[in-house]
Scaffold this motif. Structure first.
Motif, PDB file in Angstrom:
ATOM      1  N   ALA A 222      23.177  75.335 145.990  1.00  0.00           N
ATOM      2  CA  ALA A 222      23.385  76.610 145.282  1.00  0.00           C
ATOM      3  C   ALA A 222      22.947  76.485 143.821  1.00  0.00           C
ATOM      4  O   ALA A 222      22.451  77.448 143.227  1.00  0.00           O
ATOM      5  N   ILE A 223      23.094  75.278 143.233  1.00  0.00           N
ATOM      6  CA  ILE A 223      22.636  75.073 141.851  1.00  0.00           C
ATOM      7  C   ILE A 223      21.117  74.893 141.838  1.00  0.00           C
ATOM      8  O   ILE A 223      20.396  75.510 141.049  1.00  0.00           O
TER       9      ILE A 223
ATOM     10  N   ALA B 232      34.044  67.615 144.027  1.00  0.00           N
ATOM     11  CA  ALA B 232      32.596  67.784 144.241  1.00  0.00           C
ATOM     12  C   ALA B 232      32.000  68.599 143.093  1.00  0.00           C
ATOM     13  O   ALA B 232      30.916  68.269 142.584  1.00  0.00           O
ATOM     14  N   MET B 233      32.715  69.633 142.661  1.00  0.00           N
ATOM     15  CA  MET B 233      32.192  70.484 141.588  1.00  0.00           C
ATOM     16  C   MET B 233      32.137  69.702 140.277  1.00  0.00           C
ATOM     17  O   MET B 233      31.209  69.885 139.477  1.00  0.00           O
ATOM     18  N   LYS B 234      33.138  68.845 140.058  1.00  0.00           N
ATOM     19  CA  LYS B 234      33.134  68.036 138.841  1.00  0.00           C
ATOM     20  C   LYS B 234      31.903  67.131 138.814  1.00  0.00           C
ATOM     21  O   LYS B 234      31.210  67.016 137.794  1.00  0.00           O
ATOM     22  N   MET B 235      31.589  66.542 139.974  1.00  0.00           N
ATOM     23  CA  MET B 235      30.424  65.643 140.040  1.00  0.00           C
ATOM     24  C   MET B 235      29.123  66.393 139.801  1.00  0.00           C
ATOM     25  O   MET B 235      28.139  65.811 139.349  1.00  0.00           O
ATOM     26  N   LEU B 236      29.127  67.702 140.118  1.00  0.00           N
ATOM     27  CA  LEU B 236      27.883  68.465 139.979  1.00  0.00           C
ATOM     28  C   LEU B 236      27.805  69.243 138.663  1.00  0.00           C
ATOM     29  O   LEU B 236      26.829  69.960 138.420  1.00  0.00           O
TER      30      LEU B 236
ATOM     31  N   GLY C 204      20.500  80.620 134.082  1.00  0.00           N
ATOM     32  CA  GLY C 204      21.377  81.707 133.640  1.00  0.00           C
ATOM     33  C   GLY C 204      22.189  82.304 134.780  1.00  0.00           C
ATOM     34  O   GLY C 204      23.003  83.213 134.568  1.00  0.00           O
ATOM     35  N   GLY C 205      21.969  81.816 135.997  1.00  0.00           N
ATOM     36  CA  GLY C 205      22.712  82.340 137.151  1.00  0.00           C
ATOM     37  C   GLY C 205      24.085  81.691 137.298  1.00  0.00           C
ATOM     38  O   GLY C 205      24.517  80.924 136.434  1.00  0.00           O
TER      39      GLY C 205
ATOM     40  N   GLU D  68      22.552  71.169 133.246  1.00  0.00           N
ATOM     41  CA  GLU D  68      21.108  70.909 133.111  1.00  0.00           C
ATOM     42  C   GLU D  68      20.284  72.109 133.557  1.00  0.00           C
ATOM     43  O   GLU D  68      19.274  72.466 132.960  1.00  0.00           O
ATOM     44  N   ARG D  69      20.730  72.762 134.648  1.00  0.00           N
ATOM     45  CA  ARG D  69      19.966  73.898 135.185  1.00  0.00           C
ATOM     46  C   ARG D  69      20.396  75.240 134.587  1.00  0.00           C
ATOM     47  O   ARG D  69      19.960  76.291 135.037  1.00  0.00           O
TER      48      ARG D  69
END
Ligand code: ADP
Length: 434
Positions: free
Chosen positions: A332-333, A289-293, A339-340, A299-300
């Motif tokens: 969460a993203i 899931a983290m890889k997909m995001l 910068g978070g 980007e953010r």
């Protein structure tokens, strides 16, 4: 009654027989003498015969019947050594017969035959019979009346239960079946009311869901209509503005797609009764899931960190669990500052797998926190465009986690941002074996 008659006639016959037992031969004159001495009252007829059934004495004809044979079956049986008693109700009287053998020493020398024709007793029996008939008639009538009354009361209750069921069946979920007492019918009525309660709740949830969903779909559709109308009706619109409007239409269409996808996902969770479950390695699913995001995080400008323990195995549907982690990390993203960071932690404790998703974002105001798992709830309603979500992501998370026997909580972090904690039961060894 017959028994009393039997014993009195029996003792009378026994007295006569024992009085005659002194005679070795029952001759009429000797027998008559003894009978006159005995003078038994109350009997209709007394016959004494010798061992050949020849009459030695007959109370009905004391002088004329000697020498005739008394060919009654009772006498034949008595001469054979038996004691005979026979009583029956004939018309208006009780006819009772007793016949005993007369023994002289060990041998039978004759028989005593007593016959009684008792009209008084018969009348008594008849009146008893009549009384019994009347009583049984009254009892049967009462039983019939009682059963009719019971059947009527029962069918009235069944009709009222049926009325309630029909009302509920016709969609009047607020109608209830009356419950009286604690018998089986009342229990059935109680159970029907419980079902009606559930139906009413489900119906209320369904109606709210439908109205929320249509509202969510209506807003972007209205925007699309408005934007396209503006383009059509405004002939002189410059190319730049048209492009801007068409871009906005595209964004609203994307939002529609997102909402409908999530709605489909929600109904899928609700309607599936048996889905395929397997051993799921939470670390592997979280990494995927983290890889997909990761692209969204770049980007953010949000840093993705993780500390995932191995061995967190659960028995679950892998796609569902992927969706849970994906939604939490995506939020969460999305709701973070540039910068978070977002940190995903995974470990096992006390039979539960614990997945924590921490972020450094804006957090949720305490008064809004209790609602964030509600369907279509968004903290910032004014947000539009790419930022605007469907308000369904966390509902999907909660429904899925609870369906897997787990729980999910959201708490603000002390240093700002949110912590979402998902607890799921670790796989039992017997589940692993199946
Ligand atoms: P959405 O599609 O709007 O993200 P969700 O059900 O996932 O719907 O979330 C509901 C609301 O909860 C969001 O609109 C957002 O305001 C808030 N929220 C969810 N996750 C976070 C987070 N990590 N930080 C701050 N707010 C959050």
């Amino acid at each position: 009654m017959f028994r009393a008659k039997h014993s009195s006639m029996q003792s009378q016959a026994a007295l006569i027989a024992s009085s005659l037992s002194s005679l070795s031969e029952l001759r009429p004159d000797e027998v008559r003498q003894i009978m006159e001495l005995l003078n038994e009252p109350g009997l209709s007829r007394v016959i004494v015969t010798d061992e050949a059934a020849c009459i030695a004495y007959d109370s009905a004809d004391p002088d004329g019947s000697e020498g005739r044979y008394a060919l009654f079956p009772e006498i034949a049986m008595a001469l054979g050594g038996k004691q005979v008693f026979h009583a029956q109700l004939v018309e208006e009287a009780v006819a009772a017969r007793v016949c005993l053998p007369v023994r002289n020493r060990a041998s039978i020398v004759g028989a005593v035959y007593l016959y009684e024709y008792d009209a008084v007793q018969a009348a008594l029996i008849r009146s008893l019979q009549r009384n019994l008939q009347r009583i049984s008639l009254v009892v049967s009538l009462a039983a019939i009346l009682l059963s009719v009354l019971l059947a009527f009361l029962m069918s009235r209750r069944i009709r009222s239960i049926l009325g309630g069921i029909r009302g509920i069946g016709a969609g009047r979920y607020d109608s209830r079946v009356p419950v009286h007492g604690g018998d089986e019918l009342s229990q059935i009525a109680g159970e029907i009311n419980v079902l009606a309660d559930r139906l009413q709740q489900t119906e209320a949830i369904r109606q709210r869901f439908v109205s929320d969903a249509s509202h969510e779909l209506k807003t972007p559709l209205a925007a699309i209509t408005l934007l396209s109308d503006s383009i059509v009706q405004n002939d002189g619109m410059d190319g730049e503005t048209v492009r801007e409007f068409v871009y906005d239409i595209g964004r609203e269409a994307e939002r529609l797609t997102r909402v409908t996808q999530k709605l489909l996902e929600l109904t899928r969770i609700g309607s599936r009764t048996r889905e395929r479950r397997e051993t799921v390695d939470l670390r592997r699913v979280a990494e995927e899931a983290m890889k997909m995001l990761s692209a969204l995080a770049v980007e953010r400008d949000v840093r993705l960190e993780s500390n995932l323990d191995g061995g967190c195995l659960i028995y679950a549907n892998a796609d569902d669990i992927h969706q849970v982690i994906f939604n939490l990390v995506e939020n969460a993203i999305k709701y973070n500052h540039s910068g978070g960071w977002v940190r995903v932690l995974l470990f096992a404790t006390e039979g539960q797998a614990q997945l924590l998703v921490d972020d450094t974002g804006e957090g949720v105001p305490p008064e809004k926190l209790p609602h964030i798992f509600d369907r279509f709830y968004r903290v910032d309603e004014s947000r539009t465009g790419e930022q605007s979500g469907s308000g369904l992501g966390l509902s999907i998370v909660r429904d899925t986690v609870e369906k897997h026997g787990g729980s999910v909580t959201a708490v603000p972090r002390e240093t700002g941002g949110m912590r979402f904690r998902v607890s799921l039961p670790l796989q039992q060894s017997e589940e692993a074996a199946t």
